[in-house]
Write a protein that holds these residues in place. Structure first.
Motif: not given
Length: 78
Positions: A1-30
């Motif tokens: 499994d992966y998080l990015s859509p099938d449009s190109g390579d995902a690069i420069h991911p950033e990940v954080v987990i907030d105080t409730t334990g929820d996880a958030f990921v952002v990335w750049e993709q061409y």
């Protein structure tokens, strides 16, 4: 499994987990020659992620880069 859509390579991911334990990921993709920003989040154990190249959080047909994400002093993601 992966998080990015099938449009190109995902690069420069950033990940954080907030105080409730929820996880958030952002990335750049061409997509069609432009850098777009995408996000995925896991709240209460369930992932929500983009399903296509149209699901970016940056405007389409523009170039976005240098993604960043953080947990603010109130414990929420910014």
């Amino acid at each position: 499994d992966y998080l990015s859509p099938d449009s190109g390579d995902a690069i420069h991911p950033e990940v954080v987990i907030d105080t409730t334990g929820d996880a958030f990921v952002v990335w750049e993709q061409y997509v069609n020659g432009n850098g777009r920003i995408f996000k995925a989040e896991c709240r209460a154990g369930t992932w929500t992620k983009p399903t296509s190249a149209n699901d970016g959080i940056s405007p389409s047909n523009t170039h976005a880069q240098d993604v960043a994400i953080a947990v603010g002093p109130d414990g929420h993601v910014v």
